[in-house]
Enzyme design. Structure first.
Site, PDB file in Angstrom:
ATOM      1  N   HIS A  34       0.857  -1.129   0.143  1.00 40.56           N
ATOM      2  CA  HIS A  34      -0.120   0.018   0.167  1.00 40.56           C
ATOM      3  C   HIS A  34       0.994   1.231  -0.088  1.00 40.56           C
ATOM      4  O   HIS A  34       1.994   1.175   0.314  1.00 40.56           O
ATOM      5  CB  HIS A  34      -1.023   0.024   1.348  1.00 40.56           C
ATOM      6  N   HIS A  89      -2.133  -3.316  -3.710  1.00 40.97           N
ATOM      7  CA  HIS A  89      -3.682  -3.278  -3.112  1.00 40.97           C
ATOM      8  C   HIS A  89      -4.487  -3.157  -4.411  1.00 40.97           C
ATOM      9  O   HIS A  89      -5.284  -4.161  -4.559  1.00 40.97           O
ATOM     10  CB  HIS A  89      -3.568  -1.953  -2.456  1.00 40.97           C
ATOM     11  N   LYS A 136      -8.502   2.708  -6.361  1.00 40.63           N
ATOM     12  CA  LYS A 136      -7.985   2.095  -7.417  1.00 40.63           C
ATOM     13  C   LYS A 136      -6.524   2.287  -7.600  1.00 40.63           C
ATOM     14  O   LYS A 136      -6.122   1.604  -8.521  1.00 40.63           O
ATOM     15  CB  LYS A 136      -8.908   2.812  -8.488  1.00 40.63           C
ATOM     16  N   CYS A 154      -3.892   2.774  -5.470  1.00 40.39           N
ATOM     17  CA  CYS A 154      -2.984   2.265  -4.324  1.00 40.39           C
ATOM     18  C   CYS A 154      -2.299   0.995  -4.869  1.00 40.39           C
ATOM     19  O   CYS A 154      -3.255   0.119  -5.127  1.00 40.39           O
ATOM     20  CB  CYS A 154      -3.545   1.978  -2.942  1.00 40.39           C
TER      21      CYS A 154
HETATM   22 ZN   LIG Z   1      -3.959   0.422  -0.183  1.00 44.17          ZN
END
Ligand SMILES: [Zn+2]
Length: 172
Positions: free
Chosen positions: A43, A148, A157, A159
């Protein structure tokens, strides 16, 4: 009889609020074994590359969302400082519905100075992330590295704002 006042004790742990109870359905449980971990999920903190987002700010924001503590297992600052916030087999709070089978790693950044998604990894972050991710992939032989946004049904959308498997191809 159901106790309706907070704090209450659930499963031997004190729960401070209803929000925490709801968020805590899986937050903090333990996975069964190293084979439970199928994904290492990267992330970004969605922070502009010229701003700081400290561990304290992250903790504050995740507590405000009802998490017990920081939802990621690891956080990597721009200067390469790595901090751990969950035990390795502890269920995190970072990517539903995959929290029970993944480790969450977050890097500070992900937005350029104008606030647009961008690969803002510093050389220090790249170096520390490579070492951390390699260690995790060795610890969890069934796990695959994913961003992610590569996970089905992921809401943010952008990350982690980079092509995870390309950026870290040297260790895959
Ligand atoms: Zn994330």
């Amino acid at each position: 009889m159901i106790q309706e006042t907070y704090p209450m004790t659930v499963g031997g742990e004190e729960v401070l609020s209803e929000r925490e109870l709801l968020a805590g359905v899986e937050d903090g449980l333990m996975m069964d074994s190293t084979d439970s971990v199928r994904y290492i999920i990267l992330h970004c903190s969605a922070t502009r590359c010229d701003r700081d987002y400290t561990v304290e700010q992250l903790l504050h924001d995740h507590r405000a969302r009802g998490f017990r503590t920081i939802g990621y297992h690891f956080y990597v600052r721009r200067d390469g400082t790595v901090s751990q916030h969950r035990r390795l087999l502890e269920v995190g709070a970072h990517c539903r519905p995959f929290n029970r089978c993944s480790i969450g790693v977050c890097y500070e950044g992900g937005l350029d100075a104008e606030g647009h998604p961008a690969d803002t990894l510093t050389p220090e972050q790249t170096d520390r992330l490579e070492r951390l991710l390699l260690k995790l992939l060795r610890t969890f032989p069934k796990a695959q590295l994913r961003g992610h946004r590569d996970m089905p049904g992921s809401v943010p959308k952008a990350c982690p704002c980079l092509d995870c498997r390309n950026v870290f191809r040297a260790i895959l």
